[in-house]
Motif scaffolding. Structure first.
Motif, PDB file in Angstrom:
ATOM      1  N   PRO A  47     -33.677 -15.887   2.676  1.00  0.00           N
ATOM      2  CA  PRO A  47     -33.690 -14.683   3.524  1.00  0.00           C
ATOM      3  C   PRO A  47     -32.490 -14.606   4.462  1.00  0.00           C
ATOM      4  O   PRO A  47     -31.904 -13.534   4.649  1.00  0.00           O
ATOM      5  N   TRP A  48     -32.119 -15.730   5.065  1.00  0.00           N
ATOM      6  CA  TRP A  48     -30.965 -15.756   5.975  1.00  0.00           C
ATOM      7  C   TRP A  48     -29.681 -15.442   5.221  1.00  0.00           C
ATOM      8  O   TRP A  48     -28.848 -14.652   5.677  1.00  0.00           O
ATOM      9  N   VAL A  49     -29.512 -16.056   4.063  1.00  0.00           N
ATOM     10  CA  VAL A  49     -28.281 -15.862   3.292  1.00  0.00           C
ATOM     11  C   VAL A  49     -28.179 -14.424   2.782  1.00  0.00           C
ATOM     12  O   VAL A  49     -27.141 -13.765   2.938  1.00  0.00           O
ATOM     13  N   LEU A  50     -29.241 -13.918   2.183  1.00  0.00           N
ATOM     14  CA  LEU A  50     -29.188 -12.584   1.589  1.00  0.00           C
ATOM     15  C   LEU A  50     -29.098 -11.483   2.647  1.00  0.00           C
ATOM     16  O   LEU A  50     -28.581 -10.400   2.374  1.00  0.00           O
ATOM     17  N   ALA A  51     -29.568 -11.771   3.856  1.00  0.00           N
ATOM     18  CA  ALA A  51     -29.416 -10.801   4.943  1.00  0.00           C
ATOM     19  C   ALA A  51     -27.958 -10.648   5.345  1.00  0.00           C
ATOM     20  O   ALA A  51     -27.601  -9.665   6.013  1.00  0.00           O
ATOM     21  N   ARG A  52     -27.123 -11.589   4.953  1.00  0.00           N
ATOM     22  CA  ARG A  52     -25.693 -11.560   5.274  1.00  0.00           C
ATOM     23  C   ARG A  52     -24.836 -11.165   4.079  1.00  0.00           C
ATOM     24  O   ARG A  52     -23.619 -11.393   4.077  1.00  0.00           O
ATOM     25  N   LEU A  53     -25.448 -10.558   3.091  1.00  0.00           N
ATOM     26  CA  LEU A  53     -24.693 -10.057   1.942  1.00  0.00           C
ATOM     27  C   LEU A  53     -23.783  -8.915   2.395  1.00  0.00           C
ATOM     28  O   LEU A  53     -24.254  -7.927   2.951  1.00  0.00           O
ATOM     29  N   PRO A  54     -22.466  -9.040   2.188  1.00  0.00           N
ATOM     30  CA  PRO A  54     -21.570  -7.964   2.615  1.00  0.00           C
ATOM     31  C   PRO A  54     -21.895  -6.641   1.927  1.00  0.00           C
ATOM     32  O   PRO A  54     -22.369  -6.616   0.789  1.00  0.00           O
ATOM     33  N   ALA A  55     -21.642  -5.552   2.622  1.00  0.00           N
ATOM     34  CA  ALA A  55     -21.915  -4.221   2.076  1.00  0.00           C
ATOM     35  C   ALA A  55     -21.160  -4.022   0.776  1.00  0.00           C
ATOM     36  O   ALA A  55     -19.968  -4.314   0.678  1.00  0.00           O
ATOM     37  N   GLY A  56     -21.860  -3.523  -0.231  1.00  0.00           N
ATOM     38  CA  GLY A  56     -21.240  -3.242  -1.516  1.00  0.00           C
ATOM     39  C   GLY A  56     -21.231  -4.411  -2.474  1.00  0.00           C
ATOM     40  O   GLY A  56     -20.886  -4.245  -3.647  1.00  0.00           O
ATOM     41  N   TRP A  57     -21.588  -5.608  -2.008  1.00  0.00           N
ATOM     42  CA  TRP A  57     -21.614  -6.777  -2.877  1.00  0.00           C
ATOM     43  C   TRP A  57     -22.985  -6.903  -3.544  1.00  0.00           C
ATOM     44  O   TRP A  57     -23.994  -6.462  -2.997  1.00  0.00           O
ATOM     45  N   ARG A  58     -23.011  -7.524  -4.729  1.00  0.00           N
ATOM     46  CA  ARG A  58     -24.265  -7.806  -5.414  1.00  0.00           C
ATOM     47  C   ARG A  58     -24.517  -9.311  -5.389  1.00  0.00           C
ATOM     48  O   ARG A  58     -23.630 -10.106  -5.683  1.00  0.00           O
ATOM     49  N   ALA A  59     -25.734  -9.690  -5.028  1.00  0.00           N
ATOM     50  CA  ALA A  59     -26.112 -11.102  -5.025  1.00  0.00           C
ATOM     51  C   ALA A  59     -26.684 -11.481  -6.381  1.00  0.00           C
ATOM     52  O   ALA A  59     -27.610 -10.842  -6.880  1.00  0.00           O
ATOM     53  N   VAL A  60     -26.120 -12.531  -6.975  1.00  0.00           N
ATOM     54  CA  VAL A  60     -26.613 -13.077  -8.234  1.00  0.00           C
ATOM     55  C   VAL A  60     -27.132 -14.480  -7.950  1.00  0.00           C
ATOM     56  O   VAL A  60     -26.352 -15.433  -7.814  1.00  0.00           O
ATOM     57  N   VAL A  61     -28.435 -14.606  -7.823  1.00  0.00           N
ATOM     58  CA  VAL A  61     -29.062 -15.897  -7.537  1.00  0.00           C
ATOM     59  C   VAL A  61     -29.390 -16.573  -8.856  1.00  0.00           C
ATOM     60  O   VAL A  61     -30.133 -16.030  -9.678  1.00  0.00           O
TER      61      VAL A  61
ATOM     62  N   LEU B   8     -36.013  -9.728  -2.315  1.00  0.00           N
ATOM     63  CA  LEU B   8     -34.987  -9.344  -1.345  1.00  0.00           C
ATOM     64  C   LEU B   8     -33.845  -8.559  -1.979  1.00  0.00           C
ATOM     65  O   LEU B   8     -32.837  -8.297  -1.334  1.00  0.00           O
ATOM     66  N   GLY B   9     -34.017  -8.198  -3.248  1.00  0.00           N
ATOM     67  CA  GLY B   9     -33.053  -7.314  -3.901  1.00  0.00           C
ATOM     68  C   GLY B   9     -31.969  -7.992  -4.702  1.00  0.00           C
ATOM     69  O   GLY B   9     -31.070  -7.307  -5.216  1.00  0.00           O
ATOM     70  N   ALA B  10     -32.007  -9.310  -4.834  1.00  0.00           N
ATOM     71  CA  ALA B  10     -30.981 -10.016  -5.591  1.00  0.00           C
ATOM     72  C   ALA B  10     -31.250  -9.931  -7.089  1.00  0.00           C
ATOM     73  O   ALA B  10     -32.401  -9.815  -7.527  1.00  0.00           O
ATOM     74  N   THR B  11     -30.195  -9.997  -7.877  1.00  0.00           N
ATOM     75  CA  THR B  11     -30.319 -10.187  -9.312  1.00  0.00           C
ATOM     76  C   THR B  11     -30.580 -11.665  -9.554  1.00  0.00           C
ATOM     77  O   THR B  11     -29.869 -12.520  -9.016  1.00  0.00           O
TER      78      THR B  11
ATOM     79  N   SER C 230     -25.910 -23.005   4.896  1.00  0.00           N
ATOM     80  CA  SER C 230     -24.800 -23.697   5.556  1.00  0.00           C
ATOM     81  C   SER C 230     -23.560 -22.824   5.679  1.00  0.00           C
ATOM     82  O   SER C 230     -22.679 -23.105   6.505  1.00  0.00           O
ATOM     83  N   LEU C 231     -23.473 -21.780   4.872  1.00  0.00           N
ATOM     84  CA  LEU C 231     -22.306 -20.907   4.858  1.00  0.00           C
ATOM     85  C   LEU C 231     -22.732 -19.450   4.917  1.00  0.00           C
ATOM     86  O   LEU C 231     -23.696 -19.048   4.256  1.00  0.00           O
ATOM     87  N   ASP C 232     -21.999 -18.671   5.690  1.00  0.00           N
ATOM     88  CA  ASP C 232     -22.253 -17.242   5.819  1.00  0.00           C
ATOM     89  C   ASP C 232     -21.369 -16.509   4.805  1.00  0.00           C
ATOM     90  O   ASP C 232     -20.139 -16.560   4.908  1.00  0.00           O
ATOM     91  N   PRO C 233     -21.953 -15.834   3.818  1.00  0.00           N
ATOM     92  CA  PRO C 233     -21.135 -15.169   2.801  1.00  0.00           C
ATOM     93  C   PRO C 233     -20.204 -14.104   3.363  1.00  0.00           C
ATOM     94  O   PRO C 233     -19.201 -13.753   2.733  1.00  0.00           O
ATOM     95  N   ARG C 234     -20.487 -13.588   4.555  1.00  0.00           N
ATOM     96  CA  ARG C 234     -19.599 -12.587   5.141  1.00  0.00           C
ATOM     97  C   ARG C 234     -18.217 -13.163   5.431  1.00  0.00           C
ATOM     98  O   ARG C 234     -17.233 -12.416   5.504  1.00  0.00           O
TER      99      ARG C 234
END
Length: 236
Positions: free
Chosen positions: A23-37, A53-56, A89-93
């Motif tokens: 939840p913490w990581v995906l909440a920091r998904l940059p706008a326009g990016w797609r998360a592939v878990v 949470l909307g990830a692929t 541990s890392l913020d994708p933004r």
């Protein structure tokens, strides 16, 4: 900090039992990016959390960090691909400027140099192993890199052209080595590094760190390979 957006990036998140951190990581998904878990055999419901949470979600039954990363690369369809740990541990933004560097043609591969923000974020044995590998990498490639951190961005087609074969802990290092062999412009920038959520499956113990270093040293002993044309600077 302001985080500008860059469209058409797939964020690959290799995942093994990270339901608490997702939840913490995906909440920091940059706008326009797609998360592939890429679920690598989780038993804690990580795949369900990610999907909700909307990830692929991609399932990779072959265990191994490299296997999960490569499955994510194969599932990606955006021009740019970003790799990031999904343990909190890392913020994708932080990778947004990396994507801009690659998209604008300044570099072919941009890496994040981890800078611990809190005590315990990076255990001493893991940091020592990383330092030793960075020194070996310098001798092998001439690259003055300080870290082999997991946060990185490159063009998808160019990465596919590197024909990476490691499916264990050596995958991130192999990517850098093959990119260097292909003449890519590789850059490194500082990124904040936080204590992960939960226990590390790789570097949380001396044994895990040793296995990771062993996998990566194997990569460094391999001779340079001929890389297909079109995977380097001309791939822009």
């Amino acid at each position: 900090m302001n985080f500008p957006t860059y469209q058409a990036v797939d964020l690959v998140l290799p995942c093994l039992n990270e339901a608490a951190a997702l939840p913490w990581v995906l909440a920091r998904l940059p706008a326009g990016w797609r998360a592939v878990v890429v679920d690598n055999g989780s038993t804690d419901g990580s795949a369900e959390v990610a999907r909700a949470l909307g990830a692929t979600v991609v399932h990779e039954p072959v265990r191994g960090f490299g296997a999960a990363c490569h499955a994510g690369l194969e599932a990606a369809d955006a021009p740019l691909v970003c790799f990031c740990d999904c343990d909190g541990s890392l913020d994708p933004r932080e990778a947004v400027p990396f994507a801009e560097r690659v998209a604008e043609g300044h570099a072919e591969l941009v890496l994040g140099r981890r800078r611990p923000q809190l005590r315990g974020a990076w255990p001493p044995h893991a940091r020592a192993g990383n330092l030793a590998l960075a020194r070996m990498l310098r001798r092998r490639t001439g690259l003055a890199l300080h870290d082999l951190g997991p946060l990185r961005v490159a063009r998808r087609e160019a990465l596919t052209g590197l024909a990476l074969t490691d499916r264990r802990s050596g995958y991130p290092l192999e990517m850098v080595v093959r990119a260097a062999d292909a003449g890519w412009r590789i850059e490194e920038y500082d990124v904040p590094y936080l204590p992960r959520t939960g226990r590390s499956k790789v570097t949380g113990t001396w044994r895990g760190t040793w296995h990771a270093v062993r996998d990566m040293r194997r990569v460094l002993t391999e001779p340079p390979r001929a890389v297909p044309s079109g995977t380097g600077a001309t791939s822009r």
